[in-house]
Design an enzyme around this catalytic site. Structure first.
Site, PDB file in Angstrom:
ATOM      1  N   CYS A 141      52.608 -66.086   3.463  1.00 25.72           N
ATOM      2  CA  CYS A 141      51.160 -65.463   3.661  1.00 25.72           C
ATOM      3  C   CYS A 141      51.451 -63.758   3.829  1.00 25.72           C
ATOM      4  O   CYS A 141      50.283 -63.365   3.763  1.00 25.72           O
ATOM      5  CB  CYS A 141      50.409 -65.887   4.545  1.00 25.72           C
ATOM      6  SG  CYS A 141      49.751 -67.646   4.114  1.00 25.72           S
ATOM      7  N   HIS A 150      44.361 -61.190   6.829  1.00 27.68           N
ATOM      8  CA  HIS A 150      44.837 -62.152   6.031  1.00 27.68           C
ATOM      9  C   HIS A 150      43.754 -63.344   6.496  1.00 27.68           C
ATOM     10  O   HIS A 150      43.510 -63.533   7.465  1.00 27.68           O
ATOM     11  CB  HIS A 150      46.114 -62.877   6.419  1.00 27.68           C
ATOM     12  CG  HIS A 150      46.534 -64.245   5.647  1.00 27.68           C
ATOM     13  ND1 HIS A 150      46.391 -64.419   4.387  1.00 27.68           N
ATOM     14  CD2 HIS A 150      46.961 -65.241   6.386  1.00 27.68           C
ATOM     15  CE1 HIS A 150      46.581 -65.407   4.375  1.00 27.68           C
ATOM     16  NE2 HIS A 150      47.188 -66.105   5.196  1.00 27.68           N
ATOM     17  N   ASN A 157      42.291 -70.215   2.144  1.00 24.19           N
ATOM     18  CA  ASN A 157      43.435 -69.560   2.258  1.00 24.19           C
ATOM     19  C   ASN A 157      44.136 -69.447   1.088  1.00 24.19           C
ATOM     20  O   ASN A 157      44.645 -70.366   0.653  1.00 24.19           O
ATOM     21  CB  ASN A 157      44.203 -69.979   3.338  1.00 24.19           C
ATOM     22  CG  ASN A 157      45.524 -69.186   3.608  1.00 24.19           C
ATOM     23  OD1 ASN A 157      46.029 -68.294   2.932  1.00 24.19           O
ATOM     24  ND2 ASN A 157      46.311 -69.510   4.592  1.00 24.19           N
TER      25      ASN A 157
HETATM   26  O1  UT7 Z   1      48.180 -68.457   6.368  1.00 25.90           O
HETATM   27  C1  UT7 Z   1      49.556 -68.626   7.248  1.00 25.90           C
HETATM   28  C2  UT7 Z   1      49.411 -69.292   8.364  1.00 25.90           C
HETATM   29  N1  UT7 Z   1      48.615 -70.194   8.706  1.00 25.90           N
HETATM   30  C3  UT7 Z   1      47.791 -70.359   9.554  1.00 25.90           C
HETATM   31  O2  UT7 Z   1      47.426 -69.251  10.202  1.00 25.90           O
HETATM   32  C4  UT7 Z   1      47.086 -71.534  10.220  1.00 25.90           C
HETATM   33  C5  UT7 Z   1      47.002 -71.711  11.514  1.00 25.90           C
HETATM   34  N2  UT7 Z   1      46.416 -73.027  12.019  1.00 25.90           N
HETATM   35  C6  UT7 Z   1      45.277 -73.305  11.943  1.00 25.90           C
HETATM   36  O3  UT7 Z   1      44.300 -72.584  11.106  1.00 25.90           O
HETATM   37  C7  UT7 Z   1      44.631 -74.638  12.680  1.00 25.90           C
HETATM   38  O4  UT7 Z   1      45.772 -74.962  13.559  1.00 25.90           O
HETATM   39  C8  UT7 Z   1      44.212 -75.766  11.692  1.00 25.90           C
HETATM   40  C9  UT7 Z   1      43.008 -75.366  10.955  1.00 25.90           C
HETATM   41  C10 UT7 Z   1      45.409 -76.012  10.855  1.00 25.90           C
HETATM   42  C11 UT7 Z   1      44.031 -77.037  12.789  1.00 25.90           C
HETATM   43  O5  UT7 Z   1      43.164 -76.691  13.490  1.00 25.90           O
HETATM   44  P1  UT7 Z   1      43.307 -76.960  14.967  1.00 25.90           P
HETATM   45  O6  UT7 Z   1      42.047 -76.591  15.794  1.00 25.90           O
HETATM   46  O7  UT7 Z   1      44.703 -76.286  15.585  1.00 25.90           O
HETATM   47  O8  UT7 Z   1      43.624 -78.652  15.101  1.00 25.90           O
HETATM   48  P2  UT7 Z   1      44.516 -79.375  15.731  1.00 25.90           P
HETATM   49  O9  UT7 Z   1      45.971 -79.205  14.428  1.00 25.90           O
HETATM   50  O10 UT7 Z   1      44.927 -78.883  17.124  1.00 25.90           O
HETATM   51  O11 UT7 Z   1      44.059 -80.873  15.526  1.00 25.90           O
HETATM   52  C12 UT7 Z   1      42.823 -81.093  16.424  1.00 25.90           C
HETATM   53  C13 UT7 Z   1      42.482 -82.542  15.966  1.00 25.90           C
HETATM   54  C14 UT7 Z   1      43.515 -83.840  15.990  1.00 25.90           C
HETATM   55  O12 UT7 Z   1      42.999 -84.729  16.459  1.00 25.90           O
HETATM   56  P3  UT7 Z   1      43.450 -85.346  18.196  1.00 25.90           P
HETATM   57  O13 UT7 Z   1      44.960 -85.554  18.004  1.00 25.90           O
HETATM   58  O14 UT7 Z   1      42.947 -84.288  18.876  1.00 25.90           O
HETATM   59  O15 UT7 Z   1      42.682 -86.830  17.983  1.00 25.90           O
HETATM   60  C15 UT7 Z   1      43.913 -83.608  14.416  1.00 25.90           C
HETATM   61  O16 UT7 Z   1      44.264 -84.917  14.036  1.00 25.90           O
HETATM   62  O17 UT7 Z   1      41.732 -82.302  14.885  1.00 25.90           O
HETATM   63  C16 UT7 Z   1      42.467 -83.588  13.802  1.00 25.90           C
HETATM   64  N3  UT7 Z   1      42.427 -83.006  12.557  1.00 25.90           N
HETATM   65  C17 UT7 Z   1      41.107 -83.125  11.697  1.00 25.90           C
HETATM   66  N4  UT7 Z   1      40.024 -83.824  11.924  1.00 25.90           N
HETATM   67  C18 UT7 Z   1      39.171 -83.597  10.855  1.00 25.90           C
HETATM   68  C19 UT7 Z   1      43.326 -82.232  12.005  1.00 25.90           C
HETATM   69  N5  UT7 Z   1      42.928 -81.910  10.694  1.00 25.90           N
HETATM   70  C20 UT7 Z   1      41.720 -82.315  10.608  1.00 25.90           C
HETATM   71  C21 UT7 Z   1      40.718 -82.566   9.707  1.00 25.90           C
HETATM   72  N6  UT7 Z   1      39.584 -83.028   9.683  1.00 25.90           N
HETATM   73  N7  UT7 Z   1      40.894 -81.872   8.318  1.00 25.90           N
END
Ligand code: UT7
Length: 331
Positions: A116, A256, A286
């Site tokens: 990225c 970004h 993204n």
């Molecule tokens: O561009 C290159 C660099 N990339 C980035 O900068 C991305 C950085 N990361 C992020 O933007 C975020 O971590 C995400 C958007 C990918 C995820 O958001 P998060 O707030 O970190 O969620 P998480 O991975 O901690 O997941 C929280 C919960 C989980 O459920 P439990 O374990 O708490 O029950 C996931 O299973 O949300 C669940 N989850 C979803 N729920 C509904 C994960 N993806 C989804 C989804 N819809 N699409």
């Protein structure tokens, strides 16, 4: 003779027509509009549906858009860089093909791959060629067909990424406009958290890797998020300090577009009002290497000659950094 700096003098862009909305994603994986919007800020993204078109298609369209807007003779272009994480092919350069297709017959070209941060690093590279005095017109394109490497059954990644391309032209400037400073970083600690396991020299593609979906992007989102928030804010603050820029001095942050919460955290650390923070993540998601030039293209009318702009990016690898640039024209 005054010092030559490298200024952005034109921009162009292209996004595919097909719109993948959060509503549509709800029918594909276990997710919902509320979760995606509140966690990422994304409402929809563009997808290049044509199976026979790769990243070069969008790179070419973005370059043609710039060439037409600027009324530029492509034969005057000295160099073409395509910043991308999804080149058409692993070996034959996407930039070389792009240069030929747009009629940049006198240019040399190559791809620049840094996840990225590809476009941000590309800005540094393009600027150096211009500052050297040897090259007068360097075309930097950021383009990615992320849909070609995304598993649309994996809700952790498929809701984030979209396809698109943007192009900028760098030219010499003797009035002190253009790139002023840069602070670029990388750290291999990130290798495990955002990657595609198969298809490279370490693990060549095979039936087995395809069966295991190892040709798709894997991301440990939570870990990447933590690194992104602190590192993007750190470098943005650093470049302000180093150039004695107060929050009043900064006209725009062009960051970004990975997650609205990451951008907000960076803007907060810089002490910027919301109006100075350019965003289009809501519409494109993204787009990896295309986020920064797509922002410049979408907001071109608001950018004024002399504006102080801080660029910031963070991506896989890890790779990240910030660039301070003075905008060089009124559109
Ligand atoms: O561009 C290159 C660099 N990339 C980035 O900068 C991305 C950085 N990361 C992020 O933007 C975020 O971590 C995400 C958007 C990918 C995820 O958001 P998060 O707030 O970190 O969620 P998480 O991975 O901690 O997941 C929280 C919960 C989980 O459920 P439990 O374990 O708490 O029950 C996931 O299973 O949300 C669940 N989850 C979803 N729920 C509904 C994960 N993806 C989804 C989804 N819809 N699409």
């Amino acid at each position: 003779m005054s010092k030559i700096s490298a200024a952005i003098t034109a921009v162009g862009s292209y996004v595919p027509d097909f719109v993948l909305t959060n509503k549509l994603l709800e029918t594909m994986v276990d997710t919902n509009d509320e979760w995606i919007t509140s966690r990422t800020g994304i409402k929809e993204r563009r997808i290049l549906k044509d199976k026979d078109k790769g990243t070069s298609f969008m790179a070419i369209e973005a370059a043609k858009n710039l060439i037409a807007k600027r009324n530029l003779n492509p034969e005057e272009i000295d160099m073409v860089i395509v910043a991308t994480a999804t080149p058409d092919m692993p070996v034959a350069s996407t930039a070389v093909y792009t240069a030929s297709q747009i009629g940049a017959v006198n240019a040399f070209a190559y791809d620049l791959v840094a996840a990225c941060s590809s476009f941000l690093y590309g800005m540094s590279t393009a600027a150096k060629y211009v500052e050297s005095g040897r090259y007068k017109k360097v075309l930097l394109i950021g383009a990615d067909k992320m849909s070609s490497i995304i598993d649309y059954t994996d809700r952790a990644t498929c809701i984030i990424f979209g396809d698109g391309a943007g192009a900028v032209l760098f030219e010499p400037n003797e009035d002190g406009l253009g790139v002023q400073d840069e602070y670029l970083r990388s750290d291999g600690v990130g290798r495990e958290f955002l990657k595609i396991d198969a298809g490279g020299s370490l693990l060549p593609s095979s039936h087995d890797t395809v069966d295991k979906n190892q040709h798709f992007v894997f991301q440990d989102g939570r870990t990447v998020f933590k690194f992104a928030v602190s590192n993007m804010a750190d470098v943005s603050e650093k470049i302000m300090e180093r150039n004695k820029l107060s929050h009043d001095d900064v006209d725009f942050l062009i960051a970004h577009q990975a997650n609205k919460r990451i951008i907000d955290a960076t803007a907060n650390r810089m002490g910027l009002d919301q109006a100075k923070v350019l965003m289009n993540i809501e519409r494109y998601g993204n787009t990896t290497s295309a986020t920064l030039p797509l922002l410049m293209s979408d907001y071109e009318n608001q950018l004024k000659k002399g504006d102080n702009i801080v660029f910031a990016a963070f991506g896989g690898g890890f790779t990240w950094g910030s660039i301070y640039l003075k905008w060089a024209y009124n559109s």
